[in-house]
Design a protein around this motif. Structure first.
Motif, short mmCIF file in Angstrom:
data_model
loop_
_atom_site.label_atom_id
_atom_site.label_comp_id
_atom_site.label_asym_id
_atom_site.label_seq_id
_atom_site.Cartn_x
_atom_site.Cartn_y
_atom_site.Cartn_z
N LEU A 61 -12.88 16.82 -9.83
CA LEU A 61 -11.73 17.28 -9.05
C LEU A 61 -11.93 18.69 -8.53
O LEU A 61 -11.70 18.98 -7.36
CB LEU A 61 -10.47 17.21 -9.93
N HIS A 62 -12.41 19.58 -9.39
CA HIS A 62 -12.61 20.98 -8.99
C HIS A 62 -13.81 21.18 -8.08
O HIS A 62 -13.97 22.25 -7.48
CB HIS A 62 -12.72 21.87 -10.23
N ASN A 63 -14.65 20.13 -7.96
CA ASN A 63 -15.78 20.19 -7.03
C ASN A 63 -15.48 19.43 -5.74
O ASN A 63 -16.39 19.08 -4.99
CB ASN A 63 -17.04 19.65 -7.69
N GLY A 64 -14.22 19.17 -5.48
CA GLY A 64 -13.82 18.61 -4.19
C GLY A 64 -13.71 17.11 -4.12
O GLY A 64 -13.54 16.55 -3.03
N VAL A 65 -13.80 16.41 -5.25
CA VAL A 65 -13.66 14.95 -5.24
C VAL A 65 -12.19 14.59 -5.46
O VAL A 65 -11.63 14.89 -6.52
CB VAL A 65 -14.52 14.30 -6.35
N PRO A 66 -11.54 13.97 -4.48
CA PRO A 66 -10.14 13.54 -4.70
C PRO A 66 -10.10 12.36 -5.66
O PRO A 66 -10.95 11.47 -5.60
CB PRO A 66 -9.66 13.15 -3.30
N LEU A 67 -9.12 12.36 -6.55
CA LEU A 67 -8.96 11.28 -7.52
C LEU A 67 -7.69 10.51 -7.18
O LEU A 67 -6.65 11.11 -6.93
CB LEU A 67 -8.85 11.84 -8.93
N VAL A 68 -7.79 9.19 -7.16
CA VAL A 68 -6.62 8.35 -6.93
C VAL A 68 -6.24 7.70 -8.25
O VAL A 68 -7.02 6.96 -8.85
CB VAL A 68 -6.90 7.27 -5.85
N LEU A 69 -5.05 8.04 -8.72
CA LEU A 69 -4.53 7.48 -9.97
C LEU A 69 -3.60 6.33 -9.63
O LEU A 69 -2.73 6.46 -8.77
CB LEU A 69 -3.79 8.56 -10.77
N LYS A 70 -3.82 5.21 -10.30
CA LYS A 70 -3.11 3.97 -9.96
C LYS A 70 -2.20 3.57 -11.11
O LYS A 70 -2.64 3.43 -12.25
CB LYS A 70 -4.14 2.88 -9.67
N LEU A 71 -0.93 3.38 -10.79
CA LEU A 71 0.05 2.88 -11.76
C LEU A 71 0.30 1.41 -11.45
O LEU A 71 0.69 1.07 -10.33
CB LEU A 71 1.34 3.68 -11.64
N SER A 72 0.05 0.55 -12.43
CA SER A 72 0.27 -0.89 -12.26
C SER A 72 1.42 -1.32 -13.15
O SER A 72 1.44 -1.02 -14.34
CB SER A 72 -0.99 -1.67 -12.64
#
Length: 198
Positions: A71-82
């Protein structure tokens, strides 16, 4: 003589397979991470409002070192709620009667040192000064419409179940390969289940 050689060779192969299986099992036990970052779901609730069941909960999210570094190196994270509604059946497997998926994209902006959360279903964006604040916002599930009460059969038993995970498919392609191979890229907890009550 040939028969005895074949029996000896078979025994050696069986012994070798047994040793290999034992070694693989040991590796699995030794290197299975105990990850404290698995999401914890609590304060679950369902409300019946104007004929629609709505769901709320609190999810405690913690990113492990690998995910924070990405995340801190510029990778966006997508968190998924199911979220799913399950109907119990007497002689068959439970039936899934409703399914809801909510996705949140989490990004870090190094220039402003802020965390941006985008709710992908609505496009709404929110900015936070700390990672904990951003994760608390994502984990505060409030008043999500789940299922119309008319779709539920009277006298049947229904359950709601929920879990949170990292959407590996949303990662950039080179990282996605590592994510499939490495458990440190997993954020998935167990399904948390509770009865569907008004």
């Amino acid at each position: 003589m040939t028969e005895q050689t074949t029996i000896t060779a078979d025994r050696c192969q069986a012994r070798h397979r047994w040793r290999l299986s034992l070694w693989l099992l040991s590796c699995c036990l030794l290197f299975t991470p105990v990850d404290a970052s698995d999401p914890q779901i609590h304060d679950t609730r369902t409300l019946l409002v104007d004929g629609v069941y709505r769901v709320g909960a609190r999810v405690d999210l913690n990113l492990n070192d690998t995910l924070q570094e990405a995340l801190h190196n510029g990778v966006p994270l997508v968190l998924k709620l199911s979220i799913e509604v399950i109907r119990e059946r007497e002689w068959l497997f439970p039936e899934r009667v409703a399914q809801l998926e909510q996705k949140y994209e989490l990004e870090y902006h190094a220039l402003t040192k802020t965390y941006l959360v985008r709710v992908l279903s609505t496009g709404a964006q929110h900015s936070f000064r700390t990672l904990d604040d951003a994760l608390t916002f994502i984990g505060n599930i409030y008043d999500l419409p789940l299922i119309d009460a008319n779709l539920l059969r009277p006298g049947r038993k229904y359950w709601v179940r929920m879990r949170t995970d990292l959407d590996v498919e949303a990662l950039p392609t080179p990282i996605r390969v590592w994510a499939y191979l490495g458990s440190e890229w997993s954020l998935q907890g167990d399904w948390h289940r509770w009865p569907l009550l008004p």
